[in-house]
Write a protein that holds these residues in place. Sequence first.
Motif, PDB file in Angstrom:
ATOM      1  N   ASN A  87      26.354  95.845  30.212  1.00 16.23           N
ATOM      2  CA  ASN A  87      26.151  96.384  31.552  1.00 16.23           C
ATOM      3  C   ASN A  87      27.243  95.840  32.469  1.00 16.23           C
ATOM      4  OD1 ASN A  87      25.259  93.715  32.446  1.00 16.23           O
ATOM      5  ND2 ASN A  87      23.383  94.170  31.299  1.00 16.23           N
ATOM      6  N   THR A  88      27.252  96.302  33.717  1.00 15.16           N
ATOM      7  CA  THR A  88      28.296  95.895  34.657  1.00 15.16           C
ATOM      8  C   THR A  88      28.184  94.419  35.041  1.00 15.16           C
ATOM      9  OG1 THR A  88      26.896  96.674  36.470  1.00 15.16           O
ATOM     10  CG2 THR A  88      28.556  98.198  35.628  1.00 15.16           C
ATOM     11  N   CYS A  89      26.961  93.911  35.096  1.00 13.86           N
ATOM     12  CA  CYS A  89      26.784  92.495  35.450  1.00 13.86           C
ATOM     13  C   CYS A  89      27.443  91.598  34.402  1.00 13.86           C
ATOM     14  CB  CYS A  89      25.300  92.176  35.582  1.00 13.86           C
ATOM     15  SG  CYS A  89      24.959  90.418  35.888  1.00 13.86           S
ATOM     16  N   PHE A  90      27.168  91.863  33.128  1.00 19.77           N
ATOM     17  CA  PHE A  90      27.767  91.080  32.044  1.00 19.77           C
ATOM     18  C   PHE A  90      29.284  91.245  32.069  1.00 19.77           C
ATOM     19  CE2 PHE A  90      29.264  90.260  27.788  1.00 19.77           C
ATOM     20  CZ  PHE A  90      28.519  89.168  27.378  1.00 19.77           C
ATOM     21  N   MET A  91      29.754  92.454  32.297  1.00 15.04           N
ATOM     22  CA  MET A  91      31.196  92.716  32.337  1.00 15.04           C
ATOM     23  C   MET A  91      31.866  91.906  33.445  1.00 15.04           C
ATOM     24  SD  MET A  91      33.115  96.328  33.144  1.00 15.04           S
ATOM     25  CE  MET A  91      32.522  96.303  34.845  1.00 15.04           C
ATOM     26  N   ASN A  92      31.304  91.935  34.646  1.00 14.36           N
ATOM     27  CA  ASN A  92      31.917  91.221  35.768  1.00 14.36           C
ATOM     28  C   ASN A  92      31.884  89.716  35.554  1.00 14.36           C
ATOM     29  OD1 ASN A  92      32.479  93.571  37.216  1.00 14.36           O
ATOM     30  ND2 ASN A  92      30.454  93.586  38.185  1.00 14.36           N
ATOM     31  N   ARG A  93      30.820  89.194  34.980  1.00 15.50           N
ATOM     32  CA  ARG A  93      30.719  87.753  34.756  1.00 15.50           C
ATOM     33  C   ARG A  93      31.736  87.298  33.715  1.00 15.50           C
ATOM     34  NH1 ARG A  93      26.871  84.052  36.123  1.00 15.50           N
ATOM     35  NH2 ARG A  93      26.733  82.182  34.828  1.00 15.50           N
ATOM     36  N   GLN A  94      31.883  88.051  32.638  1.00 12.75           N
ATOM     37  CA  GLN A  94      32.850  87.695  31.610  1.00 12.75           C
ATOM     38  C   GLN A  94      34.277  87.781  32.137  1.00 12.75           C
ATOM     39  OE1 GLN A  94      30.872  86.091  29.343  1.00 12.75           O
ATOM     40  NE2 GLN A  94      32.050  87.052  27.719  1.00 12.75           N
ATOM     41  N   ALA A  95      34.560  88.821  32.933  1.00 11.57           N
ATOM     42  CA  ALA A  95      35.900  88.983  33.485  1.00 11.57           C
ATOM     43  C   ALA A  95      36.247  87.846  34.440  1.00 11.57           C
ATOM     44  CB  ALA A  95      36.017  90.326  34.196  1.00 11.57           C
ATOM     45  N   CYS A  96      35.290  87.450  35.248  1.00 12.62           N
ATOM     46  CA  CYS A  96      35.533  86.349  36.181  1.00 12.62           C
ATOM     47  C   CYS A  96      35.825  85.056  35.427  1.00 12.62           C
ATOM     48  CB  CYS A  96      34.326  86.186  37.101  1.00 12.62           C
ATOM     49  SG  CYS A  96      34.511  84.882  38.337  1.00 12.62           S
ATOM     50  N   ALA A  97      35.081  84.800  34.364  1.00 10.22           N
ATOM     51  CA  ALA A  97      35.303  83.586  33.573  1.00 10.22           C
ATOM     52  C   ALA A  97      36.680  83.577  32.933  1.00 10.22           C
ATOM     53  CB  ALA A  97      34.216  83.462  32.507  1.00 10.22           C
ATOM     54  N   LYS A  98      37.239  84.767  32.653  1.00 10.48           N
ATOM     55  CA  LYS A  98      38.559  84.873  32.021  1.00 10.48           C
ATOM     56  C   LYS A  98      39.663  85.103  33.045  1.00 10.48           C
ATOM     57  CE  LYS A  98      36.617  86.851  27.766  1.00 10.48           C
ATOM     58  NZ  LYS A  98      36.602  88.055  26.894  1.00 10.48           N
ATOM     59  N   ASP A  99      39.329  85.017  34.334  1.00 13.87           N
ATOM     60  CA  ASP A  99      40.303  85.238  35.416  1.00 13.87           C
ATOM     61  C   ASP A  99      40.895  86.641  35.376  1.00 13.87           C
ATOM     62  OD1 ASP A  99      40.056  82.717  36.622  1.00 13.87           O
ATOM     63  OD2 ASP A  99      41.393  81.832  35.134  1.00 13.87           O
ATOM     64  N   ILE A 100      40.089  87.606  35.041  1.00 14.67           N
ATOM     65  CA  ILE A 100      40.516  89.009  35.056  1.00 14.67           C
ATOM     66  C   ILE A 100      39.980  89.625  36.343  1.00 14.67           C
ATOM     67  CG2 ILE A 100      40.362  91.240  33.902  1.00 14.67           C
ATOM     68  CD1 ILE A 100      39.929  89.717  31.275  1.00 14.67           C
ATOM     69  N   SER A 101      40.881  90.050  37.223  1.00 12.16           N
ATOM     70  CA  SER A 101      40.452  90.515  38.540  1.00 12.16           C
ATOM     71  C   SER A 101      40.349  92.033  38.642  1.00 12.16           C
ATOM     72  CB  SER A 101      41.428  90.014  39.609  1.00 12.16           C
ATOM     73  OG  SER A 101      42.737  90.490  39.350  1.00 12.16           O
ATOM     74  N   ASP A 102      40.940  92.769  37.709  1.00  8.97           N
ATOM     75  CA  ASP A 102      40.970  94.230  37.839  1.00  8.97           C
ATOM     76  C   ASP A 102      39.978  94.917  36.900  1.00  8.97           C
ATOM     77  OD1 ASP A 102      42.261  93.538  35.518  1.00  8.97           O
ATOM     78  OD2 ASP A 102      43.853  95.028  35.711  1.00  8.97           O
ATOM     79  N   ILE A 103      38.941  94.222  36.505  1.00 13.07           N
ATOM     80  CA  ILE A 103      37.990  94.797  35.550  1.00 13.07           C
ATOM     81  C   ILE A 103      37.218  95.951  36.193  1.00 13.07           C
ATOM     82  CG2 ILE A 103      36.050  93.295  36.147  1.00 13.07           C
ATOM     83  CD1 ILE A 103      37.119  94.209  32.574  1.00 13.07           C
ATOM     84  N   ARG A 104      36.946  96.965  35.419  1.00 10.67           N
ATOM     85  CA  ARG A 104      36.113  98.071  35.893  1.00 10.67           C
ATOM     86  C   ARG A 104      35.600  98.843  34.689  1.00 10.67           C
ATOM     87  NH1 ARG A 104      39.073 102.975  36.115  1.00 10.67           N
ATOM     88  NH2 ARG A 104      41.295 102.674  35.694  1.00 10.67           N
ATOM     89  N   ALA A 105      34.530  99.576  34.904  1.00 10.82           N
ATOM     90  CA  ALA A 105      33.968 100.396  33.834  1.00 10.82           C
ATOM     91  C   ALA A 105      34.731 101.704  33.746  1.00 10.82           C
ATOM     92  CB  ALA A 105      32.493 100.665  34.095  1.00 10.82           C
ATOM     93  N   LEU A 106      35.182 102.039  32.523  1.00 12.45           N
ATOM     94  CA  LEU A 106      35.891 103.307  32.321  1.00 12.45           C
ATOM     95  C   LEU A 106      34.898 104.458  32.170  1.00 12.45           C
ATOM     96  CD1 LEU A 106      38.532 104.807  31.843  1.00 12.45           C
ATOM     97  CD2 LEU A 106      38.366 104.204  29.435  1.00 12.45           C
ATOM     98  N   TYR A 107      33.921 104.251  31.314  1.00 10.94           N
ATOM     99  CA  TYR A 107      32.825 105.206  31.196  1.00 10.94           C
ATOM    100  C   TYR A 107      31.620 104.458  30.637  1.00 10.94           C
ATOM    101  CZ  TYR A 107      35.134 105.510  26.610  1.00 10.94           C
ATOM    102  OH  TYR A 107      35.748 105.209  25.424  1.00 10.94           O
TER     103      TYR A 107
END
Length: 792
Positions: A323-343
Amino acid sequence: DHYKSLKAVVSTQSTGYFKQINLSSPLTMILRGEALLPTLLLLLTATSTTALYANEWTCSRGSAQFLCENIEQCSKFIAVDRRLREYCGRINQAKDQDQYKPVDELMISSPTLETVRYTSADYLTTEGQMRTLPASTTQYKSEKYIEPSDSPFDSGVAYDDEDSQPDGVPTRITSPPVNVTVAKGGTVRMSCSAEGNPSPGITLTKSENTYSPDITRLNPKTSENMSGNGVVQTMTNVNEDNEGWYTCQACNYYGCDRARAYLRLLDLCAQPENQCPPPKRCEADPYTSTTKCVCPQFCAMDEMFNYLPSGGLCNNYCETQPNTCFMNRQACAKDISDIRALYYEPCQQNIQDPVFLKNDPEVIRKETTNNSEVFEFECPVDEDVHITEIQWYRDDEREPFAVGTASGRVSVSVDSIAKFYCVPIKCSQQSMDFRHLVANVKVVPAPTTAPTPTIPPTPDNIETPQAPRSTCSVFGDPHFLTYDKSTYDYNGRCDNVLAMDCEKASWFVYGRMRACGENKEGSCLESATLIVTGDFVELQRGWLVNVDGQKVVPKNRPNEEITITGRSSKFVLKFDGATLMMYVVVGTTQDANGKELEERVVLYWDGYVSLTIQTPMSTGTCGMCGNNDGKASNDMRTRRKGMTTDPFVFGESWKIGRRCEVGVPAESVGEVCGERYSSVRQECEDIFSSGKLAQCGVDKEPYVAGCVYDECKGQFVPDLPPKCVVAKAYATVCEKGSWERGDDLPIFWDVEGWEGEVGCPTEGERFQPTLDTGCPQPTSEEELRGDYKWRI
């Protein structure tokens, strides 16, 4: 009646952050003396509160009668010691025997006020920031004499005979509180002590909560010796409510003394160097004065692993996540700032990398009489490969100027030289491996014989007037001329703070000094970095510019303004063939007539070892360029240890590098020159007294002295003679203009062609030797083709 003049009060603070040492109840007026002396000090109020309910407020501000009647209940809110209980026992006993009467307030006169001013010591607010805050004391003296009492709170030996009783001594604060700075959430202690006869009572409260006591109600009985009391305040979890002035008040019957100190709150997370990239937020540890960047809680933990009904989502890094919550949390931990859902379905499998159908970029040269030309480009990527979008970049910009579909085209306006790249997004995954150079474009004015029309001034093309600036120069091996015209030599081997805004910490100038010369005995400025609200731009040797690892080559664009747009600041560069100028607007102000003025920080870099720094004259600074207050005598203020007269101690205190060589104290000019001093001195004086340099009104002596030192030491490259390097630094200050304090406009001196008048290399002759001191750089043709391989 014996106790009618003695009353006590304990003031509390509703925020609950004040604590007495070894006590758990929150207090702002500390009831403690030296060596466990009685803690009851002053009784400020005279109204009876016997009908009131015993709580924190009434116990703090009630009368002695109320306090003694409710001593058990009040002990929950204030400190109650043995002597207080004994005193209340005597009060209650006297009351039972009908011998106690309240004090008639109308019989007590008001004290007379006298004020004495004191000055507090300097203190460090943040790293590198010095402030001085005023402190003051106020003394009260009573004109009313009260008969001695038998209060148990008299100290020393009591005298029953008034004639044999020693004279009373008004209270004097012996150890006042000091100004202090504490990080938000931290713990701080403030203390104060005083002496007098009789022994004084002391309170330490926020100034707005400090009340003037009626000292005529205090016990006048003196002792054989002077005695003192002390108080310590401990505040935990300090916040904005605790910031401000605090007053220590010490009183006995014969007078009061006051001293003030300021508690400043330092928000570590508000400092520019502690800013975190979104979505992370800053978290401060007030006990270690450190910060760290932490990720926010995007959702509750039990929601983290709930899969979407479709089985998950596919993000723009080709990762399937629940889900988006898991995606945003993982991206933040990896210092990825441009994360977004494609589909919102699981990612497809076996997605191919982008394939370019054409590898060679277009090379376009366009002559035009317009201000700019519009071009269309297409990214030559195979449409059969799974591409979701195309991002377009110009030059070394970090953000795309356009985003389109895989088959779309882009239209751009070009007014000079520019390179255009396209980045195909595979499964919405951006990678610089796919950064493709599409075109090199150069727009030049078309030949014309018609004169260029003069554009009348309009509100759109009139430059905002500039606020006056102070000038600091770093030149040669190396010599420093501060904003306030003091001079010194510093033989450093590290990164040092040359200048910084010590009022708001909004900008910093760092200089990198390294050993130079064939035998590495000298010390020279190697580069300079300007930091403004988190944006970094470094000026390197050979006039090369480093912006977050990306190289900018101003030499290929002489006399053109190059704009570098950061996250929050805009830097403007211009290279005139000999000097690289960079400025950034850091604020605005108004002159005496209300006209808006632009405040700039400006650097002039000779591409080798000399830097001129100009900063707003109204800004308090610190660092190796001094404090910019118009006084040369106090420029050598170290980072933490106050004033010094030793340039080496001063320079070493402003080091910021963690792995640096230890600097070497500079030799005197006599040690360097020996018997050559007189002849070299005459040679340098001849340079600065000849031709156009002689006409410049800037003080020459600091540069003459630097010329003598460097010419004797001889640490520079053969094609850049030391005397000419110093003369170039002087010419830069002359031709770029400088302000005198009190003047609204700068003064410029025409020194063009000075080199030929004094036998120094001309601008053209200096160009290649200066360029060779830095990293190899591409020619304008190589830069236009975009295929230059940096060798750094």
